[in-house]
Design a protein around this motif. Structure first.
Motif, mmCIF file in Angstrom:
data_model
loop_
_atom_site.group_PDB
_atom_site.id
_atom_site.type_symbol
_atom_site.label_atom_id
_atom_site.label_comp_id
_atom_site.label_asym_id
_atom_site.label_seq_id
_atom_site.Cartn_x
_atom_site.Cartn_y
_atom_site.Cartn_z
ATOM 1 N N HIS A 165 0.829 -1.207 0.000
ATOM 2 C CA HIS A 165 0.000 0.000 0.000
ATOM 3 C C HIS A 165 0.863 1.257 0.000
ATOM 4 N N GLY A 166 1.959 1.201 -0.758
ATOM 5 C CA GLY A 166 2.825 2.358 -0.929
ATOM 6 C C GLY A 166 3.887 2.543 0.127
ATOM 7 N N GLU A 167 3.896 1.721 1.164
ATOM 8 C CA GLU A 167 4.875 1.891 2.243
ATOM 9 C C GLU A 167 6.164 1.126 1.942
ATOM 10 N N PRO A 168 7.335 1.714 2.247
ATOM 11 C CA PRO A 168 8.607 1.036 1.997
ATOM 12 C C PRO A 168 8.899 -0.034 3.038
ATOM 13 N N SER A 169 9.686 -1.013 2.653
ATOM 14 C CA SER A 169 10.162 -2.018 3.600
ATOM 15 C C SER A 169 11.299 -1.458 4.444
ATOM 16 N N ASP A 170 11.387 -1.934 5.661
ATOM 17 C CA ASP A 170 12.505 -1.632 6.551
ATOM 18 C C ASP A 170 13.177 -2.967 6.846
ATOM 19 N N VAL A 171 14.290 -3.242 6.154
ATOM 20 C CA VAL A 171 15.007 -4.502 6.368
ATOM 21 C C VAL A 171 16.002 -4.284 7.497
ATOM 22 N N ILE A 172 15.792 -4.996 8.585
ATOM 23 C CA ILE A 172 16.638 -4.850 9.778
ATOM 24 C C ILE A 172 17.590 -6.041 9.843
ATOM 25 N N VAL A 173 18.880 -5.744 9.844
ATOM 26 C CA VAL A 173 19.906 -6.789 9.862
ATOM 27 C C VAL A 173 20.608 -6.777 11.210
ATOM 28 N N SER A 174 20.626 -7.911 11.871
ATOM 29 C CA SER A 174 21.313 -8.038 13.154
ATOM 30 C C SER A 174 22.816 -8.198 12.927
ATOM 31 N N THR A 175 23.607 -7.423 13.656
ATOM 32 C CA THR A 175 25.065 -7.547 13.611
ATOM 33 C C THR A 175 25.573 -7.549 15.050
ATOM 34 N N PRO A 176 26.817 -7.963 15.265
ATOM 35 C CA PRO A 176 27.363 -7.923 16.635
ATOM 36 C C PRO A 176 27.342 -6.529 17.244
ATOM 37 N N ASN A 177 27.383 -5.493 16.400
ATOM 38 C CA ASN A 177 27.348 -4.115 16.903
ATOM 39 C C ASN A 177 25.939 -3.566 17.038
ATOM 40 N N GLY A 178 24.925 -4.426 16.805
ATOM 41 C CA GLY A 178 23.551 -3.983 16.928
ATOM 42 C C GLY A 178 22.822 -4.022 15.601
ATOM 43 N N PRO A 179 21.523 -3.762 15.617
ATOM 44 C CA PRO A 179 20.730 -3.825 14.391
ATOM 45 C C PRO A 179 21.038 -2.662 13.450
ATOM 46 N N VAL A 180 20.997 -2.941 12.149
ATOM 47 C CA VAL A 180 21.204 -1.928 11.116
ATOM 48 C C VAL A 180 19.984 -1.930 10.203
ATOM 49 N N HIS A 181 19.450 -0.738 9.934
ATOM 50 C CA HIS A 181 18.246 -0.591 9.122
ATOM 51 C C HIS A 181 18.603 -0.231 7.681
ATOM 52 N N PHE A 182 18.051 -0.976 6.734
ATOM 53 C CA PHE A 182 18.133 -0.633 5.319
ATOM 54 C C PHE A 182 16.746 -0.172 4.875
ATOM 55 N N GLY A 183 16.646 1.024 4.328
ATOM 56 C CA GLY A 183 15.357 1.475 3.835
ATOM 57 C C GLY A 183 15.240 2.974 3.788
ATOM 58 N N GLU A 184 14.173 3.440 3.174
ATOM 59 C CA GLU A 184 13.906 4.871 3.064
ATOM 60 C C GLU A 184 13.767 5.486 4.455
ATOM 61 N N GLY A 185 14.342 6.664 4.606
ATOM 62 C CA GLY A 185 14.216 7.357 5.879
ATOM 63 C C GLY A 185 15.291 7.005 6.882
ATOM 64 N N HIS A 186 16.128 6.011 6.565
ATOM 65 C CA HIS A 186 17.222 5.628 7.453
ATOM 66 C C HIS A 186 18.545 6.131 6.885
ATOM 67 N N PRO A 187 19.589 6.252 7.720
ATOM 68 C CA PRO A 187 20.895 6.666 7.206
ATOM 69 C C PRO A 187 21.412 5.685 6.154
ATOM 70 N N VAL A 188 22.178 6.216 5.194
ATOM 71 C CA VAL A 188 22.800 5.377 4.169
ATOM 72 C C VAL A 188 23.759 4.396 4.850
ATOM 73 N N VAL A 189 23.628 3.132 4.500
ATOM 74 C CA VAL A 189 24.473 2.077 5.076
ATOM 75 C C VAL A 189 25.683 1.863 4.182
ATOM 76 N N LEU A 190 26.875 1.833 4.774
ATOM 77 C CA LEU A 190 28.100 1.586 4.017
ATOM 78 C C LEU A 190 28.549 0.139 4.185
ATOM 79 N N ILE A 191 28.754 -0.520 3.053
ATOM 80 C CA ILE A 191 29.288 -1.877 2.984
ATOM 81 C C ILE A 191 30.619 -1.767 2.254
ATOM 82 N N ALA A 192 31.704 -2.220 2.857
ATOM 83 C CA ALA A 192 33.012 -2.015 2.244
ATOM 84 C C ALA A 192 33.929 -3.194 2.527
ATOM 85 N N GLY A 193 34.884 -3.384 1.633
ATOM 86 C CA GLY A 193 35.850 -4.457 1.799
ATOM 87 C C GLY A 193 36.362 -4.930 0.460
ATOM 88 N N PRO A 194 37.220 -5.935 0.468
ATOM 89 C CA PRO A 194 37.843 -6.395 -0.778
ATOM 90 C C PRO A 194 36.906 -7.265 -1.610
#
Length: 354
Positions: free
Chosen positions: A80-109
């Protein structure tokens, strides 16, 4: 087809509506709780159903709508027009992927080479602001003679990097036989561009509960990409993140691929799923990564996946598109300016090492 439920509807009535749908028409239903509305998604062949007949089953039904897109669960209409909020559990706490949340950085080789290298990289990208470490244990390569990754032993090294930093782990799966091993280490299971339409793999990965990063195939249309995501959601996993990593066009002389930043507003209109941009694979050249990363944030991406290596000239794979530690640090400072301007940047300091 979706049923929009009126605000304040009792939970028992929502359950009764679902039971009535199955009893009367043999249609399975899925309750979706949004920020403003509760929606019931109908799963199956609904072409012959009369929306008015469904509406009459309960006074608590506000509206019955057909989802016109071939991708049903993935469609923005389905929520109904609402975005998903994908919450990923990490050792440092949950991280939110989705509209309205801070941009998540994924980095490495591109690939995990040895323990010293992957742990050092994890510490540096975390200090710069990354929430996830990317690194390939299994690598799909065009040439059978190219480095294919260290396999399961590399998964152990990723686990060591997570233990040292608390970063979440993103790594690719290529074969259903490796799913248990990959999912045992990964916080996000990645399906790469070459496997976007490996339907047996999609079904298997979709049936497990770890969040999934689905990369766009190098020649895939947007509809084909979203139908691949539909396989994952249809298999039972709603926690899917889309990743644009560049597509093949007629001119590969100057860049490895054509990074399609226009896909961000297009996807916003079509799907509720979060969006990641990979400017490293999207361009293939490290000097092009910063402007594309900045442009992606301005365009509204939810996350960025950037390749970083301690010595790109000696990388076993994809060295030309990898940033050094110092260049990644510099890029993050630039991205913070754009991110804050569009209110999509976290100002929280990095958490202490786990």
């Amino acid at each position: 087809m979706i049923i929009v439920i009126k605000t304040g509807t009792p939970e028992a009535e929502i359950s009764r509506i679902g039971q009535e749908l199955y009893k009367s028409w043999g249609i399975m239903s899925e309750k979706i709780v949004g920020r403003n509305k509760v929606v019931i998604g109908l799963i199956g062949d609904t072409a012959s159903l009369d929306p008015m007949q469904i509406q009459e089953t309960s006074p608590w039904i506000e509206q019955v709508l057909r989802v016109q897109k071939p991708f049903k669960r993935v469609s923005r209409e389905f929520r109904h027009g609402e975005p998903s909020d994908v919450i990923v559990s990490t050792p440092n706490g949950p991280v939110h992927f989705g509209e309205g949340h801070p941009v998540v950085l994924i980095a490495g080789p591109c690939s995990v080479e040895n323990e010293e290298m992957i742990v050092e990289t994890a510490k540096r990208v975390k200090a710069a602001g990354a929430k996830f470490l990317r690194g390939g244990a299994y690598k799909p390569r065009t040439s059978p003679y190219a480095f294919q990754g260290h396999g399961e032993s590399a998964l152990n090294l990723l686990a060591a990097a997570r233990a040292a930093t608390g970063l979440g782990i993103v790594t690719e799966i290529m074969d259903t036989a490796d799913l248990d091993a990959v999912a045992g280490v990964a916080d996000i299971v990645q399906i790469g561009a070459r496997n976007m339409q490996n339907f047996a793999l999609l079904k298997k990965v979709g049936a497990q509960d770890k969040p999934i990063l689905l990369k766009r195939g190098m020649s895939a249309t947007i509809d084909e990409w979203l139908m691949a995501a539909e396989y994952l959601l249809a298999a039972g996993n709603p926690n899917v993140i889309l990743c644009e990593r560049g597509i093949r066009t007629f001119d590969a002389k100057y860049a490895r691929n054509t990074l399609d930043l226009s896909v961000i507003p297009v996807l916003r209109s079509l799907t509720h799923l979060p969006i990641t941009i990979d400017p490293s694979h999207g361009t293939g050249k490290s000097e092009y990564v910063p402007p594309m990363a900045l442009g992606a944030i301005a365009a509204g991406t939810d996350a960025l996946m950037i390749e970083v290596h301690p010595n790109p000239a000696k990388a076993l794979s994809d060295g030309p598109q990898s940033l050094t530690f110092d260049s990644f640090d510099s890029l993050v400072r630039e991205m913070a300016v754009i991110g804050k301007a569009v209110d999509r940047w976290s100002t929280q300091p990095a958490m202490a090492t786990a």
